[in-house]
Design a protein around this motif. Sequence first.
Motif, PDB file in Angstrom:
ATOM      1  N   ASN A  51       0.840  -1.254  -0.132  1.00  0.00           N
ATOM      2  CA  ASN A  51       0.155  -0.102  -0.011  1.00  0.00           C
ATOM      3  C   ASN A  51       0.610   1.260  -0.069  1.00  0.00           C
ATOM      4  OD1 ASN A  51       0.872   0.169   2.694  1.00  0.00           O
ATOM      5  ND2 ASN A  51      -1.204  -0.195   3.583  1.00  0.00           N
ATOM      6  N   TRP A  52       2.252   1.172   0.029  1.00  0.00           N
ATOM      7  CA  TRP A  52       3.179   2.360  -0.011  1.00  0.00           C
ATOM      8  C   TRP A  52       3.092   2.653  -1.746  1.00  0.00           C
ATOM      9  CZ3 TRP A  52       8.087   2.708   3.336  1.00  0.00           C
ATOM     10  CH2 TRP A  52       7.555   2.921   4.682  1.00  0.00           C
ATOM     11  N   PHE A  53       2.749   1.856  -2.367  1.00  0.00           N
ATOM     12  CA  PHE A  53       2.604   1.873  -3.982  1.00  0.00           C
ATOM     13  C   PHE A  53       1.244   2.058  -4.460  1.00  0.00           C
ATOM     14  CE2 PHE A  53       6.291  -0.475  -3.018  1.00  0.00           C
ATOM     15  CZ  PHE A  53       7.355  -0.096  -3.915  1.00  0.00           C
ATOM     16  N   PRO A  54       1.060   2.737  -5.701  1.00  0.00           N
ATOM     17  CA  PRO A  54      -0.308   2.940  -6.414  1.00  0.00           C
ATOM     18  C   PRO A  54      -0.764   1.342  -6.467  1.00  0.00           C
ATOM     19  CG  PRO A  54       1.264   4.038  -7.524  1.00  0.00           C
ATOM     20  CD  PRO A  54       2.283   3.380  -6.554  1.00  0.00           C
ATOM     21  N   GLU A  55      -2.013   1.254  -6.717  1.00  0.00           N
ATOM     22  CA  GLU A  55      -2.889  -0.335  -6.852  1.00  0.00           C
ATOM     23  C   GLU A  55      -2.122  -0.782  -7.941  1.00  0.00           C
ATOM     24  OE1 GLU A  55      -7.215  -1.940  -6.920  1.00  0.00           O
ATOM     25  OE2 GLU A  55      -6.748  -0.138  -6.123  1.00  0.00           O
ATOM     26  N   SER A  56      -1.992   0.041  -9.051  1.00  0.00           N
ATOM     27  CA  SER A  56      -1.361  -0.657 -10.460  1.00  0.00           C
ATOM     28  C   SER A  56       0.043   0.424 -10.777  1.00  0.00           C
ATOM     29  CB  SER A  56      -2.310  -0.473 -11.474  1.00  0.00           C
ATOM     30  OG  SER A  56      -1.943  -0.621 -12.841  1.00  0.00           O
ATOM     31  N   GLY A  59       2.608   2.026 -16.413  1.00  0.00           N
ATOM     32  CA  GLY A  59       2.900   3.480 -16.929  1.00  0.00           C
ATOM     33  C   GLY A  59       3.402   4.189 -15.782  1.00  0.00           C
ATOM     34  N   VAL A  60       3.575   3.984 -14.527  1.00  0.00           N
ATOM     35  CA  VAL A  60       4.086   4.628 -13.497  1.00  0.00           C
ATOM     36  C   VAL A  60       5.637   4.960 -13.675  1.00  0.00           C
ATOM     37  CG1 VAL A  60       4.501   5.190 -10.934  1.00  0.00           C
ATOM     38  CG2 VAL A  60       2.265   4.114 -11.843  1.00  0.00           C
ATOM     39  N   ALA A  77       9.566  -2.955 -13.161  1.00  0.00           N
ATOM     40  CA  ALA A  77       9.476  -3.165 -14.617  1.00  0.00           C
ATOM     41  C   ALA A  77       8.532  -4.276 -14.987  1.00  0.00           C
ATOM     42  CB  ALA A  77      10.719  -3.184 -15.575  1.00  0.00           C
ATOM     43  N   ALA A  78       8.668  -5.390 -14.389  1.00  0.00           N
ATOM     44  CA  ALA A  78       7.782  -6.598 -14.596  1.00  0.00           C
ATOM     45  C   ALA A  78       6.425  -6.290 -14.183  1.00  0.00           C
ATOM     46  CB  ALA A  78       8.450  -7.841 -13.975  1.00  0.00           C
ATOM     47  N   ALA A  79       6.353  -5.530 -13.137  1.00  0.00           N
ATOM     48  CA  ALA A  79       4.815  -5.159 -12.723  1.00  0.00           C
ATOM     49  C   ALA A  79       4.194  -4.135 -13.366  1.00  0.00           C
ATOM     50  CB  ALA A  79       5.161  -4.809 -11.229  1.00  0.00           C
ATOM     51  N   GLY A  80       5.020  -3.509 -14.436  1.00  0.00           N
ATOM     52  CA  GLY A  80       4.303  -2.754 -15.360  1.00  0.00           C
ATOM     53  C   GLY A  80       4.860  -1.460 -15.437  1.00  0.00           C
ATOM     54  N   ALA A  81       5.789  -0.794 -14.511  1.00  0.00           N
ATOM     55  CA  ALA A  81       6.202   0.480 -14.240  1.00  0.00           C
ATOM     56  C   ALA A  81       7.162   0.871 -15.495  1.00  0.00           C
ATOM     57  CB  ALA A  81       6.934   0.731 -12.882  1.00  0.00           C
ATOM     58  N   ASP A  82       7.394   2.134 -15.635  1.00  0.00           N
ATOM     59  CA  ASP A  82       8.234   2.488 -16.503  1.00  0.00           C
ATOM     60  C   ASP A  82       9.509   3.093 -15.698  1.00  0.00           C
ATOM     61  OD1 ASP A  82       9.755   4.136 -18.254  1.00  0.00           O
ATOM     62  OD2 ASP A  82       8.426   5.422 -18.820  1.00  0.00           O
ATOM     63  N   PHE A 125       9.412  12.124 -12.821  1.00  0.00           N
ATOM     64  CA  PHE A 125       8.896  10.947 -12.239  1.00  0.00           C
ATOM     65  C   PHE A 125       7.685  10.978 -11.138  1.00  0.00           C
ATOM     66  CE2 PHE A 125      13.439  10.823 -13.104  1.00  0.00           C
ATOM     67  CZ  PHE A 125      13.622   9.792 -13.704  1.00  0.00           C
ATOM     68  N   ASP A 126       6.977   9.811 -11.167  1.00  0.00           N
ATOM     69  CA  ASP A 126       5.965   9.639 -10.415  1.00  0.00           C
ATOM     70  C   ASP A 126       6.321   9.277  -8.959  1.00  0.00           C
ATOM     71  OD1 ASP A 126       3.798  10.355 -12.111  1.00  0.00           O
ATOM     72  OD2 ASP A 126       4.568   8.420 -12.930  1.00  0.00           O
ATOM     73  N   MET A 127       7.328   8.489  -8.839  1.00  0.00           N
ATOM     74  CA  MET A 127       8.023   7.703  -7.739  1.00  0.00           C
ATOM     75  C   MET A 127       9.450   7.790  -7.770  1.00  0.00           C
ATOM     76  SD  MET A 127       5.359   4.462  -7.032  1.00  0.00           S
ATOM     77  CE  MET A 127       6.191   4.552  -5.280  1.00  0.00           C
ATOM     78  N   VAL A 128      10.085   7.584  -6.639  1.00  0.00           N
ATOM     79  CA  VAL A 128      11.513   7.407  -6.430  1.00  0.00           C
ATOM     80  C   VAL A 128      11.640   6.285  -5.564  1.00  0.00           C
ATOM     81  CG1 VAL A 128      13.907   8.187  -5.679  1.00  0.00           C
ATOM     82  CG2 VAL A 128      12.535   9.674  -7.057  1.00  0.00           C
ATOM     83  N   VAL A 129      12.517   5.312  -5.858  1.00  0.00           N
ATOM     84  CA  VAL A 129      12.722   4.190  -4.877  1.00  0.00           C
ATOM     85  C   VAL A 129      14.298   4.253  -4.675  1.00  0.00           C
ATOM     86  CG1 VAL A 129      12.965   1.677  -4.756  1.00  0.00           C
ATOM     87  CG2 VAL A 129      10.739   2.752  -5.768  1.00  0.00           C
ATOM     88  N   HIS A 130      14.625   4.329  -3.377  1.00  0.00           N
ATOM     89  CA  HIS A 130      16.031   4.778  -3.134  1.00  0.00           C
ATOM     90  C   HIS A 130      16.180   3.678  -1.697  1.00  0.00           C
ATOM     91  CE1 HIS A 130      19.606   6.896  -2.335  1.00  0.00           C
ATOM     92  NE2 HIS A 130      19.003   7.709  -1.071  1.00  0.00           N
ATOM     93  N   PRO A 131      16.720   2.512  -2.243  1.00  0.00           N
ATOM     94  CA  PRO A 131      17.148   1.668  -1.172  1.00  0.00           C
ATOM     95  C   PRO A 131      18.600   2.250  -0.353  1.00  0.00           C
ATOM     96  CG  PRO A 131      17.080   0.587  -3.299  1.00  0.00           C
ATOM     97  CD  PRO A 131      17.305   2.098  -3.754  1.00  0.00           C
ATOM     98  N   VAL A 132      18.745   1.543   0.877  1.00  0.00           N
ATOM     99  CA  VAL A 132      19.777   1.973   1.548  1.00  0.00           C
ATOM    100  C   VAL A 132      21.007   2.123   0.748  1.00  0.00           C
ATOM    101  CG1 VAL A 132      21.629   1.378   3.308  1.00  0.00           C
ATOM    102  CG2 VAL A 132      19.027   0.719   3.725  1.00  0.00           C
ATOM    103  N   SER A 133      21.506   3.542   0.622  1.00  0.00           N
ATOM    104  CA  SER A 133      22.763   3.785  -0.345  1.00  0.00           C
ATOM    105  C   SER A 133      23.271   5.321   0.176  1.00  0.00           C
ATOM    106  CB  SER A 133      22.351   3.731  -1.637  1.00  0.00           C
ATOM    107  OG  SER A 133      21.123   4.492  -1.960  1.00  0.00           O
TER     108      SER A 133
END
Length: 260
Positions: A51-56, A59-60, A77-82, A125-133
């Motif tokens: 639930n931290w992500f959009p339902e779909s 194209g995000v 990417a496999a889940a549909g994101a750009d 961008f619609d989202m930024v994913v930033h793992p421990v770095s």
Amino acid sequence: MDITKQNSIAWDKKVEESSRYTQPVSSEVIEKSRSGEWGITVTTEKTVPRNWFPESLDGVKILCLASGGGQQGPVLAAAGADVTIIDISIKQLEQDEMVANRDGLTLKTMQGDMTDLSLFDNESFDMVVHPVSNLFVEDVRPVWNEISRVLKDNGVLIAGFANPLLWIFDDEQERKGILDVKHSIPSSTLDYLPKDQVQEYIDSSQTIEYAHTLEEQIQGQIDAGFVITGFYEDDFGGTRIIDKHIKTFIATRAVKVSMG
């Protein structure tokens, strides 16, 4: 010294050594992600809540920042994101490209520094994913500011980072099961070494890490225009003695809010 170059070389070396955070996901994981069964980590063990992500994710536009290694980016990417992945390590990016080629994914990879995202326009961008770095940069605030700039209004940042308590103990002693408080925060790997060992450490192509304060990590996001809407803690999965006492990793979900 050039910290970015040092850490780029060090991460290339980690790929050659098959370090945990350089191991790409399997084709099975990608297939499950295509069918909606997907999840990623931005810390060590826990999966980011869906639930931290959009339902779909179709194209995000997601920027996976300092996130090479064939893990988060290919799954999203496999889940549909750009997906666009940026990392300082060419070999880490090659892991993402390998997964994309192996499993027929479309994603973009770019070598770059997390403190300078001038490759991208404002609100890209619609989202930024930033793992421990962000422990690999001396000043974390430019990272938050650049993320805010490239995110659209109401865009989401999902970030993982280390609790600075992790660094106050002598690392060698902690690995022996002894918690010996030795260091102050903020500080860096080089501060923990005797002066006559610094050059040898650098020459051995190891990472230079920085222990940032929680104020820099959390208030830094707020100052960059974010409202924090989610939070959890994580650890080493019980493999380190410190896990018995406290969680040493943090993940936050934050939304960019326009104040204009």
